[in-house]
Every structure is written in structure tokens, then in C-alpha cells.
Design a protein around this motif. Structure first.
Motif, mmCIF file in Angstrom:
data_model
loop_
_atom_site.group_PDB
_atom_site.id
_atom_site.type_symbol
_atom_site.label_atom_id
_atom_site.label_comp_id
_atom_site.label_asym_id
_atom_site.label_seq_id
_atom_site.Cartn_x
_atom_site.Cartn_y
_atom_site.Cartn_z
ATOM 1 N N SER A 103 0.834 -1.207 0.000
ATOM 2 C CA SER A 103 0.000 0.000 0.000
ATOM 3 C C SER A 103 0.868 1.258 0.000
ATOM 4 O O SER A 103 2.028 1.242 0.407
ATOM 5 N N LYS A 104 0.271 2.378 -0.467
ATOM 6 C CA LYS A 104 0.932 3.695 -0.446
ATOM 7 C C LYS A 104 0.059 4.664 0.356
ATOM 8 O O LYS A 104 -0.990 4.275 0.876
ATOM 9 N N ASN A 105 0.433 5.920 0.381
ATOM 10 C CA ASN A 105 -0.356 6.968 1.067
ATOM 11 C C ASN A 105 -0.761 6.519 2.477
ATOM 12 O O ASN A 105 -1.935 6.472 2.819
ATOM 13 N N ILE A 106 0.257 6.159 3.271
ATOM 14 C CA ILE A 106 -0.010 5.645 4.625
ATOM 15 C C ILE A 106 0.419 6.680 5.660
ATOM 16 O O ILE A 106 1.556 7.194 5.603
ATOM 17 N N TYR A 107 -0.448 7.012 6.592
ATOM 18 C CA TYR A 107 -0.123 7.988 7.647
ATOM 19 C C TYR A 107 -0.176 7.279 8.997
ATOM 20 O O TYR A 107 -1.261 6.886 9.447
ATOM 21 N N HIS A 108 0.995 7.081 9.620
ATOM 22 C CA HIS A 108 1.051 6.409 10.928
ATOM 23 C C HIS A 108 0.859 7.458 12.028
ATOM 24 O O HIS A 108 1.823 8.005 12.572
ATOM 25 N N ILE A 109 -0.384 7.733 12.371
ATOM 26 C CA ILE A 109 -0.677 8.836 13.320
ATOM 27 C C ILE A 109 -0.211 8.513 14.744
ATOM 28 O O ILE A 109 -0.044 9.426 15.557
ATOM 29 N N HIS A 110 -0.018 7.231 15.079
ATOM 30 C CA HIS A 110 0.481 6.888 16.413
ATOM 31 C C HIS A 110 1.930 6.431 16.368
ATOM 32 O O HIS A 110 2.441 5.885 17.344
ATOM 33 N N GLY A 111 2.585 6.645 15.234
ATOM 34 C CA GLY A 111 4.007 6.335 15.116
ATOM 35 C C GLY A 111 4.260 4.965 14.527
ATOM 36 O O GLY A 111 3.346 4.291 14.058
ATOM 37 N N GLN A 112 5.536 4.548 14.554
ATOM 38 C CA GLN A 112 5.969 3.286 13.943
ATOM 39 C C GLN A 112 6.991 2.584 14.810
ATOM 40 O O GLN A 112 7.890 3.219 15.355
ATOM 41 N N ILE A 113 6.854 1.255 14.934
ATOM 42 C CA ILE A 113 7.732 0.467 15.806
ATOM 43 C C ILE A 113 9.180 0.501 15.320
ATOM 44 O O ILE A 113 10.114 0.397 16.110
#
Ligand code: BV8
Length: 240
Positions: A103-113
């Protein structure tokens, strides 16, 4: 369901990754059952005991690195590739299963591990290795200022300006696998609805914030979302 949406926003929560074997937060064997939120996911906890918080997220990394996307993640990628309108993903998840599904256009609003942020210069370090209080920032070389790039309770979300614009522009809002108890993400459906979007909730069970959803599709997302995506793609073909 309308035939041709221009801007689709998909909000995902831990439930979309459940069929990939990852624990959710608030189920019976959930993450928050084995750890007190106050001990690992607040900025106070990090200030009080940064080693403990780093360990909590370092220990999570190998499982999230191994995890593979499931049919729900793949359905979203198929929608992004086959649908004429724009499809954006706003995820509360810190795993990278949307990325692994292509997938593209991804917004990790709670961050990333797999990210840490330097509290001195703001540099984002991408790594699946352990980050500790000893880790130096590769940009400003300051020691001991790296924090997991995870949005703790009491911290502002990431990408909020972009997400606010997406919610006000969208004409289809889809929530997948979230209990709808954590704000401001749980309030996104209200913004979308009040700006004219059709709203769908995909969950295994009834959730508490269901007032603004027009439709509730119950079941496991790995089964229900692919059917919905197929209908969206076919309805678009019928339109042409
Ligand atoms: C903020 C990081 C401004 C750690 C997370 C009182 C009222 C309202 C709000 C508040 C309040 N007091 C405080 C607040 C604000 C607070 C909040 O909302 N608290 C709640 C708990 C009351 N929010 C914040 O602090 C946010 N920041 O507001 O900033 C601000 C600034 C300064 C001071 C004050 C405010 C920050 C929120 C982010 C916190 N970080 N995690 C980590 O991820 O390790 S939250 C955590 O919950 C995760 O990020 C997770 O993504 C998120 C939501 O959980 P879900 O994804 O929904 O997962 P859950 O297990 O709950 O549910 C899974 C669902 O899936 C279930 O419904 C299940 O039925 C379903 N499911 C399961 N399997 C399947 C399935 N569905 C389909 N198919 C399946 N197979």
C-alpha cells in the motif's frame, strides 16, 4: 454505496492486524492486559523509566518484523491500485503491514515500531534493532536522547494537518478493526460525516463510537473487507 468516490479514507486499528497474529490492545489477551498503559505508553512513564519503555518496544520488534499482511491489508492495496479515486490510509497501528502489503499513502498517526526520534534534534532513525538509552543520534550525535517514535498518551498525533485535510475532503470513510476509544482518532468519523462522507465501520463486534457510522459490517476484516473492495471495484466498472 455511491458508484464513484473521489477521496476514500481508511482508518485502521489493531483489529486489521489480528489475523496476521498480532495482539490487539483491549481484547481478553490484549497488550494492555499484560502491561499497564501508565507504565509503558505515557510520556511520564518514559521520563520515569526510559529503559523499561525501550525494552517494551524492543521486545515487540521481532514479532512485528516477522508478521505478514493478511487479506484485509491486501484488499486495501488492490483498491488503491484498481480504483480511480484516491485511497488514503490513516493507521493507528505501529506495525508495517500496510507497507508490506504494497500500500501507499499511509499515515502512521500513532508512530511506527521501526522508528526512533531524537529528542534533541528531531531526527527520525529507522531501525528494527534495539534502541536504548545509550543509542546516539546519527544526526546530532547526542547520546541518550532517542525515544521510540510511538505517540504516547498525552502526546500529539503525527500528520494531523494532512489527516485533517483528508477527512474534510473525503466522500467515503472506512474504519477497520478499531474499538474507537482513543481520541482524536475515534472522532475522525464525525469530521468525515459532517463533511458529507458515507461512513462504514468494519469490526467483529459492536463498538462504542458508532453514532456517526451509516453502515456496520460485522465479521473478521480478512473476510469482510475483500468482499466490500470487490463491490467497490465492480460498481466503478459499471459506471464506465
Ligand atoms: C492526544 C501507543 C492531544 C502505544 C497509543 C478523556 C476522553 C477522551 C480523550 C481523552 C481523555 N483523557 C485523555 C484523552 C486523550 C487520550 C485518549 O484518547 N485516551 C482514551 C484512552 C480515553 N488520547 C491521547 O492522549 C492522544 N493524544 O489526545 O493529544 C493531547 C495532548 C496533550 C495532552 C492531552 C491531549 C494520543 C493517543 C495515542 C496513544 N497511543 N498507542 C502503542 O501503540 O504501543 S493508543 C493505542 O490504542 C494504539 O495506538 C492503538 O492503535 C489505539 C487504538 O486501539 P485499537 O487500534 O482500536 O485497538 P483495540 O485493541 O482497542 O481494538 C481492536 C478492535 O479490533 C476491537 O474493536 C476488535 O473488536 C476489533 N477486531 C479484532 N479482531 C478483528 C477486529 N475487527 C475486524 N476483524 C478482526 N479480525
Amino acid at each position: 454505496m455511491k458508484k464513484n468516490y473521489q477521496n476514500i479514507v481508511i482508518l485502521s486499528g489493531a483489529g486489521i492486524s489480528a489475523e496476521s497474529g498480532l495482539a490487539t490492545f483491549r481484547s481478553s489477551n490484549g497488550l494492555w492486559n499484560n502491561h499497564r498503559v501508565e507504565d509503558v505508553a505515557t510520556i511520564e512513564a518514559f521520563q520515569r523509566n526510559p529503559e523499561y519503555v525501550h525494552d517494551f518496544y524492543n521486545e515487540m520488534k521481532p514479532e512485528l518484523l516477522r508478521a505478514q499482511p493478511n487479506a484485509a491489508h491486501r484488499a486495501i492495496t488492490e483498491l488503491q491500485k484498481g480504483y480511480k479515486g484516491k485511497v488514503s490510509i490513516v493507521t493507528q497501528n505501529v506495525d508495517t503491514l500496510h507497507e508490506k502489503a504494497g500500500s501507499k499513502n499511509i499515515y502512521h498517526i500513532h508512530g511506527q515500531i521501526n522508528q526512533a526520534v531524537c529528542l534533541n534534534c528531531g531526527h527520525i532513525l529507522e531501525t528494527w534493532s534495539d534502541v536504548t538509552t545509550e543509542t546516539a543520534c546519527p544526526h546530532c550525535e547526542t547520546n541518550g536522547m532517542m525515544k521510540p517514535n510511538i505517540v504516547f498518551f498525552g502526546e500529539n498525533l503525527l500528520y494531523m494537518n494532512e489527516v485533517d485535510r483528508l477527512l474534510k475532503e473525503c466522500d467515503l470513510f472506512i474504519s477497520v478493526g478499531t474499538s474507537g476509544v482513543v481520541y482524536p482518532a475515534a472522532g475522525f468519523v464525525q469530521i468525515a460525516k459532517l463533511h458529507g462522507a458515507d461512513t462504514y465501520e468494519f469490526n467483529r463486534e459492536e463498538t462504542s463510537n458508532n453514532y456517526y457510522f451509516d453502515h456496520h459490517i460485522f465479521g473478521s476484516a480478512g473476510s469482510t473487507l475483500p468482499i466490500f473492495v470487490k463491490e467497490l471495484l465492480e460498481s466503478q466498472k459499471a459506471e464506465i
